[in-house]
Each structure stands twice: as C-alpha cells, then as structure tokens.
Design a protein around this motif. Structure first.
Motif, PDB file in Angstrom:
ATOM      1  N   LEU A   1     -31.548   7.358 -37.464  1.00 55.50           N
ATOM      2  CA  LEU A   1     -30.908   6.051 -37.610  1.00 55.50           C
ATOM      3  C   LEU A   1     -30.825   5.641 -39.075  1.00 55.50           C
ATOM      4  O   LEU A   1     -29.833   5.036 -39.498  1.00 55.50           O
ATOM      5  N   VAL A   2     -31.851   5.963 -39.845  1.00 57.40           N
ATOM      6  CA  VAL A   2     -31.832   5.638 -41.283  1.00 57.40           C
ATOM      7  C   VAL A   2     -30.684   6.370 -41.968  1.00 57.40           C
ATOM      8  O   VAL A   2     -29.886   5.769 -42.697  1.00 57.40           O
ATOM      9  N   GLY A   3     -30.568   7.679 -41.737  1.00 58.10           N
ATOM     10  CA  GLY A   3     -29.509   8.458 -42.384  1.00 58.10           C
ATOM     11  C   GLY A   3     -28.130   7.978 -41.984  1.00 58.10           C
ATOM     12  O   GLY A   3     -27.233   7.850 -42.832  1.00 58.10           O
ATOM     13  N   SER A   4     -27.937   7.698 -40.705  1.00 57.69           N
ATOM     14  CA  SER A   4     -26.645   7.206 -40.230  1.00 57.69           C
ATOM     15  C   SER A   4     -26.285   5.889 -40.894  1.00 57.69           C
ATOM     16  O   SER A   4     -25.139   5.680 -41.326  1.00 57.69           O
TER      17      SER A   4
ATOM     18  N   ALA B   1     -23.265   2.490 -44.751  1.00 56.58           N
ATOM     19  CA  ALA B   1     -23.277   1.523 -45.850  1.00 56.58           C
ATOM     20  C   ALA B   1     -22.412   2.012 -47.012  1.00 56.58           C
ATOM     21  O   ALA B   1     -21.616   1.249 -47.582  1.00 56.58           O
ATOM     22  N   ALA B   2     -22.554   3.280 -47.344  1.00 58.20           N
ATOM     23  CA  ALA B   2     -21.791   3.829 -48.467  1.00 58.20           C
ATOM     24  C   ALA B   2     -20.291   3.828 -48.184  1.00 58.20           C
ATOM     25  O   ALA B   2     -19.478   3.443 -49.039  1.00 58.20           O
ATOM     26  N   SER B   3     -19.897   4.223 -46.991  1.00 61.45           N
ATOM     27  CA  SER B   3     -18.458   4.295 -46.671  1.00 61.45           C
ATOM     28  C   SER B   3     -17.833   2.900 -46.667  1.00 61.45           C
ATOM     29  O   SER B   3     -16.726   2.701 -47.180  1.00 61.45           O
TER      30      SER B   3
ATOM     31  N   LEU C   1      -6.584   7.142 -47.726  1.00 69.76           N
ATOM     32  CA  LEU C   1      -7.968   6.915 -48.145  1.00 69.76           C
ATOM     33  C   LEU C   1      -8.731   6.084 -47.117  1.00 69.76           C
ATOM     34  O   LEU C   1      -9.883   6.380 -46.783  1.00 69.76           O
ATOM     35  N   LEU C   2      -8.093   5.046 -46.621  1.00 64.81           N
ATOM     36  CA  LEU C   2      -8.741   4.200 -45.624  1.00 64.81           C
ATOM     37  C   LEU C   2      -9.010   4.982 -44.343  1.00 64.81           C
ATOM     38  O   LEU C   2     -10.052   4.808 -43.700  1.00 64.81           O
ATOM     39  N   MET C   3      -8.086   5.858 -43.959  1.00 66.92           N
ATOM     40  CA  MET C   3      -8.299   6.694 -42.774  1.00 66.92           C
ATOM     41  C   MET C   3      -9.495   7.623 -42.976  1.00 66.92           C
ATOM     42  O   MET C   3     -10.326   7.791 -42.082  1.00 66.92           O
ATOM     43  N   LEU C   4      -9.592   8.237 -44.169  1.00 71.91           N
ATOM     44  CA  LEU C   4     -10.697   9.145 -44.456  1.00 71.91           C
ATOM     45  C   LEU C   4     -12.032   8.423 -44.387  1.00 71.91           C
ATOM     46  O   LEU C   4     -12.991   8.900 -43.754  1.00 71.91           O
ATOM     47  N   LEU C   5     -12.124   7.265 -45.019  1.00 67.75           N
ATOM     48  CA  LEU C   5     -13.383   6.522 -45.041  1.00 67.75           C
ATOM     49  C   LEU C   5     -13.725   5.958 -43.669  1.00 67.75           C
ATOM     50  O   LEU C   5     -14.897   5.910 -43.271  1.00 67.75           O
TER      51      LEU C   5
ATOM     52  N   PHE D   1     -25.563  -2.744 -43.240  1.00 65.24           N
ATOM     53  CA  PHE D   1     -25.976  -1.374 -42.929  1.00 65.24           C
ATOM     54  C   PHE D   1     -27.183  -0.964 -43.775  1.00 65.24           C
ATOM     55  O   PHE D   1     -28.096  -0.284 -43.291  1.00 65.24           O
ATOM     56  N   ALA D   2     -27.204  -1.363 -45.045  1.00 60.41           N
ATOM     57  CA  ALA D   2     -28.342  -1.043 -45.913  1.00 60.41           C
ATOM     58  C   ALA D   2     -29.615  -1.731 -45.424  1.00 60.41           C
ATOM     59  O   ALA D   2     -30.704  -1.136 -45.415  1.00 60.41           O
ATOM     60  N   LEU D   3     -29.496  -2.989 -45.003  1.00 64.80           N
ATOM     61  CA  LEU D   3     -30.655  -3.704 -44.470  1.00 64.80           C
ATOM     62  C   LEU D   3     -31.147  -3.048 -43.172  1.00 64.80           C
ATOM     63  O   LEU D   3     -32.348  -2.948 -42.926  1.00 64.80           O
ATOM     64  N   ALA D   4     -30.202  -2.606 -42.345  1.00 67.81           N
ATOM     65  CA  ALA D   4     -30.574  -1.922 -41.104  1.00 67.81           C
ATOM     66  C   ALA D   4     -31.349  -0.646 -41.411  1.00 67.81           C
ATOM     67  O   ALA D   4     -32.357  -0.341 -40.754  1.00 67.81           O
TER      68      ALA D   4
END
Length: 375
Positions: free
Chosen positions: A79-82, A87-89, A106-110, A180-183
């Motif tokens: 769950l942390v890695g996901s 968060a990054a995307s 680009l939006l489709m890729l992300l 996402f980062a807080l999660a």
C-alpha cells in the motif's frame, strides 16, 4: 467507546482507516478536477473519455497482478508503494495543468500510471482490513471504514468543487497528490501478524487458484457480471457525460460537485444504517437497491435540475452502500484469507471490465446520438 467504534481500539485498523480516508479525500477531488481540467485544455468530451479511459484500461490490465502481489507480499508495504506512485503521478499532472503544458497523450500516460498503481492498492487494502481487527469486529470495521470513506468522498467532492471554481482544477489535482503522500505515511505504520506465504509455484498457478475460488461460488460471479453493466453506465454518466451536462446547463461546476457529494452523503447514511440493520438476505436486498442508480442518468437526460439530481444521487448512495457492506462482509466471511486478495482482484476485474469501453464510447456516442439520447 460505543460498540460501533470498537474497531478503532486496534492500532493497525486506525492506521489503515486514516490512510484510506486520506486517499479517498483526494479521490473525491480528482474526478471533478481532472474532468474539468481536460475540458478546459481541449474543449472535447472525446478527449476526456480518452484520459479517463486510459486510467481504467491500466487499472484493469494490472488488477490480477495486483491481487497476486497482495496475497504473496506484505500488504502494508504494498500500500505504501502504490500510494507513493499515485502521489507522484498526480503531482506531475497538476504541474502540467498549472503550467499550461498538458497534452492529451501526456495526460493519458499519467492517468494510466495512476490506474496501474491503484490496481495494486485496491485488493491489498480490501484484503488487509480483516487482518487488522479480531474476527468478531470485522463487520463493524468494514461498515465504519466505508462510512469514513464515503465521508471523505463528500469532503473531497465539495473541496474539488470549491477549488475548481475558485482557483482552477490544477490545484485540486495538487491536493490529490498530497493526500496520497499522507496515505503512504499512515500505511507505513501498519503492523499485523500474519503467517508467511507458502512458496509460490508461479504467477499462472496463483491466478488459477484465485479463479477456482471465484468461479466455485455462483453467487459471486453472477453478481460480478451484473456489476460489469451497472458500473459501466454509472461511470460513463459521472466521469464523462455528467460534467458535460453541468457545463451546458444551469447546474454549473459547483452544482455538479454538490450532485457528486450527495451520492457520498447517501453512502454515509447507508453505512450508518448498515451498523444496525442486516436483512436476512442482505446481498439480495443490496443488489435490488442498486436499481436506484438509474435515477441520476435519467434525470441528467430528461430533467437536469441541480436539487433533483442531488436528491436522486443521495437515495442511490444509500442503496449502493447497502450492497457494498453486504458484499464485502460476506466475501470476508466465505473466502480463505490467503486467497482473498485474488478473489477481490477478479471481482474488480469483472466489475470494471466494461468501464474503458463505456468511457471511450461516450464521446463518439454523443456526436452520433446526442447527449440526452446517450444518457
């Protein structure tokens, strides 16, 4: 502490509860912010369908792999890695929108990267919950978790509407990245005692075992097939067609945020109801109540008035939550723990299989048939 809140006594459940809630606040913001960001950038319903469809395709393609990982690896770190990847995307999407450098490819890729990461998150989070509380508290923990999730979606949808109206959709996506980062930080604190998995004979064998568990119970696969159709109609209505109606009628963007939030508020009411009411044939009642979801797209087509849609989506949310609590609590009771994530993965795969088709087809269908006929 009231009996309904008893699962919060357990530290692993508290961390899962907090992480999931943070995750879903951002996910409440994201659909509104992303949909309106794409419409602002391209002015095209078809482009919006491509972006949200790319997310769904990636999610579907990686779901079974995510289910195997969640049964073979420690679920907390997964769950942390996901969450970190998500968060990054979302942060990169927000930056592209805010700097006016976003393009549809680009939006489709992300969106696809985010969909792949969420496919690992969903089965792991669902299968981890029973491990965080004693067996007698699992139904209460599930109901409490779903109430919090629905509340988080209300807060997220409301926040999304405010952010989009006040400062633009890019900032809404930035908030999503932060949640996402807080999660991820909360998931990193989960500690549960589980037996190590037996040596794996390989991915294909793991998938076959999960498939046997899934298909051996007719009530499981029949309901999943039904939800394949239900979810396709609901998702196309809310991610593509609904925002288009809102932008061309008196509903407006803030009004559409209220409509989306009303569904989550109904889910909260349904979750509270589920703490004290368990019908003798809970899954049958829950599935029948899913028919209420037809009201929202019908009103979008025939009577697109904000408060009528708010009321309809609230009632639909109550029905959806009754179905959800019945479904997940029964799966947790009936499926062996070491195979539960794979069954959840097949559940998600079947339930969401038609989502990309519905999203990709929404734009061409509007051009061919018109918006109201498509709804």
């Amino acid at each position: 502490m009231p009996a309904a809140l008893a699962p919060l006594r357990h530290r692993p459940f508290r961390h899962l509860f907090i992480g999931t809630t943070a995750n879903l606040i951002g996910n409440g913001v994201a659909p509104i912010a992303l949909a309106l960001a794409v419409l602002d950038t391209t002015g095209s319903v078809g482009s919006l369908g491509l972006v949200v469809g790319a997310h769904s395709v990636a999610c579907i393609l990686f779901l079974l792999f995510g289910g195997v990982l969640a049964d073979r690896l420690t679920r907390g770190p997964l769950l942390v890695g996901s969450s970190v990847v998500s968060a990054a995307s979302q942060a990169v999407i927000a930056a592209l929108i805010l700097t006016h450098t976003a393009t549809v490819p680009l939006l489709m890729l992300l969106a696809a990267v985010n969909g792949a990461s969420s496919s690992c998150y969903q089965p792991a989070a669902q299968a981890l919950l029973p491990q965080t509380v004693p067996a007698e508290s699992r139904r209460a923990a599930l109901a409490l978790s779903r109430i919090a999730s629905s509340s988080a979606m209300i807060a997220g949808a409301s926040l999304g509407g405010v952010l989009v109206a006040a400062i633009g959709p890019g900032w809404g996506l930035a908030v999503d990245a932060l949640t996402f980062a807080l999660a991820a930080a909360s998931f990193a604190l989960i500690r549960v005692q589980v037996a190590p998995p037996a040596p794996s004979p390989g991915l294909v064998h793991e998938l076959h075992v999960g498939w046997q568990e899934f298909t051996s119970r007719s009530w499981v696969w029949v309901i999943v097939v039904a939800f394949c159709f239900l979810n396709a109609g609901i998702t196309a209505s809310f991610t593509v067609l609904g925002p288009a109606v809102a932008d061309t009628t008196g509903i407006g963007r803030s009004g559409w945020g209220l409509v989306v939030a009303a569904g989550s508020l109904g889910a909260v009411a349904g979750g509270v109801l589920s703490l004290s009411w368990r019908p003798r044939r809970a899954i049958l009642v829950g599935c029948a109540l899913m028919g209420l979801t037809a009201m929202t797209p019908l009103l979008l087509a025939l009577a697109p008035y904000t408060w009528a849609l708010v009321g309809a989506n609230f009632v639909a949310g109550v029905g959806i939550e009754q179905a959800g609590v019945a479904w997940y609590s029964t799966l947790n009771e009936q499926i062996p723990e070491d195979r539960l994530a794979r069954v959840y993965a097949y559940d998600d795969l079947g339930s969401y299989l038609a989502l990309p088709l519905a999203q990709f087809a929404a734009g061409p269908a509007v051009l061919l048939l018109g918006l109201h006929a498509t709804l």
